[in-house]
Design an enzyme around this catalytic site. Structure first.
Site, mmCIF file in Angstrom:
data_model
loop_
_atom_site.group_PDB
_atom_site.id
_atom_site.type_symbol
_atom_site.label_atom_id
_atom_site.label_comp_id
_atom_site.label_asym_id
_atom_site.label_seq_id
_atom_site.Cartn_x
_atom_site.Cartn_y
_atom_site.Cartn_z
ATOM 1 N N GLY A 20 0.700 -1.298 -0.191
ATOM 2 C CA GLY A 20 0.072 -0.097 -0.031
ATOM 3 C C GLY A 20 0.834 1.266 0.112
ATOM 4 C CE LYS A 21 1.545 4.170 -5.050
ATOM 5 N NZ LYS A 21 2.215 3.216 -4.942
ATOM 6 N N GLY A 22 1.676 4.930 1.786
ATOM 7 C CA GLY A 22 1.278 5.701 2.955
ATOM 8 C C GLY A 22 1.315 7.205 2.904
ATOM 9 C CB VAL A 27 4.506 -0.493 2.880
ATOM 10 C CG1 VAL A 27 5.133 -1.862 3.411
ATOM 11 C CG2 VAL A 27 4.824 0.672 3.563
ATOM 12 C CE LYS A 46 6.039 4.820 4.969
ATOM 13 N NZ LYS A 46 5.397 5.362 6.301
ATOM 14 C CG ASP A 140 -2.129 9.586 10.608
ATOM 15 O OD1 ASP A 140 -1.747 9.050 9.346
ATOM 16 O OD2 ASP A 140 -3.313 9.885 10.497
#
Ligand SMILES: C[C@H](Nc1nc(-c2c[nH]c3ncc(Cl)cc23)ncc1F)C(=O)NCC(F)(F)F
Length: 296
Positions: A20-22, A27, A46, A140
């Protein structure tokens, strides 16, 4: 303090699939396989998005942060991999096979009871107590940033926005807001960019709401808040309006079938005055007593 980093050699780090994308990184699932016989361990790696080299300083801070954390309820740091080709380095973390809490809830909500939700809440609370003991503010905390290690263990992850509170202050003030997840933010964070352990407690209350809503999209904090605001607002107007309705004492509604004691815990986390919000230690006791209630 300067950490001794375990170094992973890029030639043994084999890409398997994207995870996925952060905030500004992505990652990937990789296998670190120095013997080349597929017996190596699976790791989550990452790296910065290629065009986001500007965030290298932030990325190095994230590596410093996660490498200094040693807690059962926080995703484990494994080491770093220096990419010979690209200037950048990559952050190697443990891979949690059950994935994100949101995905896990969607798949398993039918056989998750209140006791398990409270167990997860208690583990997140313990992870936050540990972070607070090191003067870290996560900034977050949200279900999207919680990972599932097993059917009975969740861990806090993604320390991209985490900051250390200076020794002479009780809060951290940021300059830019960036694409902030304001629907998880305390009022003082939205309007004054002030972050503290008490603003993390507000976000913890929102995570409790997500847990007892089984992370259902229809009950997502952003969707419920936009419904309240009238979704025609955009950008800065929305932040102002959100703080206004919070000052008018609107709060996310109790999730269906949520025990009253748990909803009252959320409301305490959402006290307008940060001083009135419980500490993570007090929340731990409230959660333990709710677990007792579920046992009867
Ligand atoms: C950008 C990455 N996104 C994702 N990660 C994973 C994942 C599964 N298993 C994992 N094990 C270790 C790690 Cl670090 C990630 C995963 N699954 C889906 C994703 F979209 C991420 O870090 N998200 C933040 C957080 F980790 F908190 F969920």
């Amino acid at each position: 303090q300067q950490q001794q980093h375990d170094v992973f050699e890029e030639r043994h780090l084999r890409f398997i699939s994207p995870l996925g994308k952060g905030n500004f990184g992505s990652v990937e699932l990789c296998r670190y396989d120095p013997l080349g016989d597929n017996t190596g361990e699976l790791v989550a790696v990452k790296q910065l998005q290629p065009n986001k080299q500007a965030n290298m300083v932030d990325f190095q801070k994230e590596i410093q942060t996660i490498s200094s954390l040693h807690c059962d309820y926080i995703v484990k740091y494994r080491g770093i991999c220096y990419s010979a080709g690209r200037l950048s380095m990559r952050l190697v973390m443990e891979y949690l096979p059950y994935g994100t809490l949101i995905g896990y809830m969607e798949k398993n909500k039918r056989n998750i009871n209140n006791r398990r939700l409270l167990l997860f809440a208690s583990q997140i609370c313990k992870g936050m107590e540990y972070l607070q003991s090191l003067r870290y503010v996560h900034r977050d905390l949200a279900a999207r940033n919680i990972l599932v290690a097993s059917d009975t263990l969740v861990k806090i992850a993604d320390f991209g926005l985490t900051k250390i509170i200076p020794f002479d202050k009780e809060y951290y003030r940021v300059t830019k807001s960036g694409e902030s997840p304001i629907f998880w933010y305390a009022p003082e964070s939205i309007s004054e960019y002030i972050f503290s352990h008490k603003s993390d407690v507000w976000s913890f209350g929102v995570v409790l709401h997500e847990l007892f809503s089984f992370c259902e999209l229809s009950r997502n904090p952003k969707r419920l808040s936009l419904q309240q605001l009238g979704a025609d607002l955009r950008g800065p107007m929305m932040a102002v309006q959100l703080v206004n309705v919070l000052k008018d004492n609107w709060r996310l509604p109790s999730p269906p079938l949520c025990p009253p004691k748990v909803y009252s815990m959320m409301l305490q986390c959402w006290s307008l005055n940060s001083e009135d919000r419980p500490t993570f230690c007090q929340l731990q006791d409230l959660i333990e007593s709710s677990i007792q209630d579920e046992r009867e």
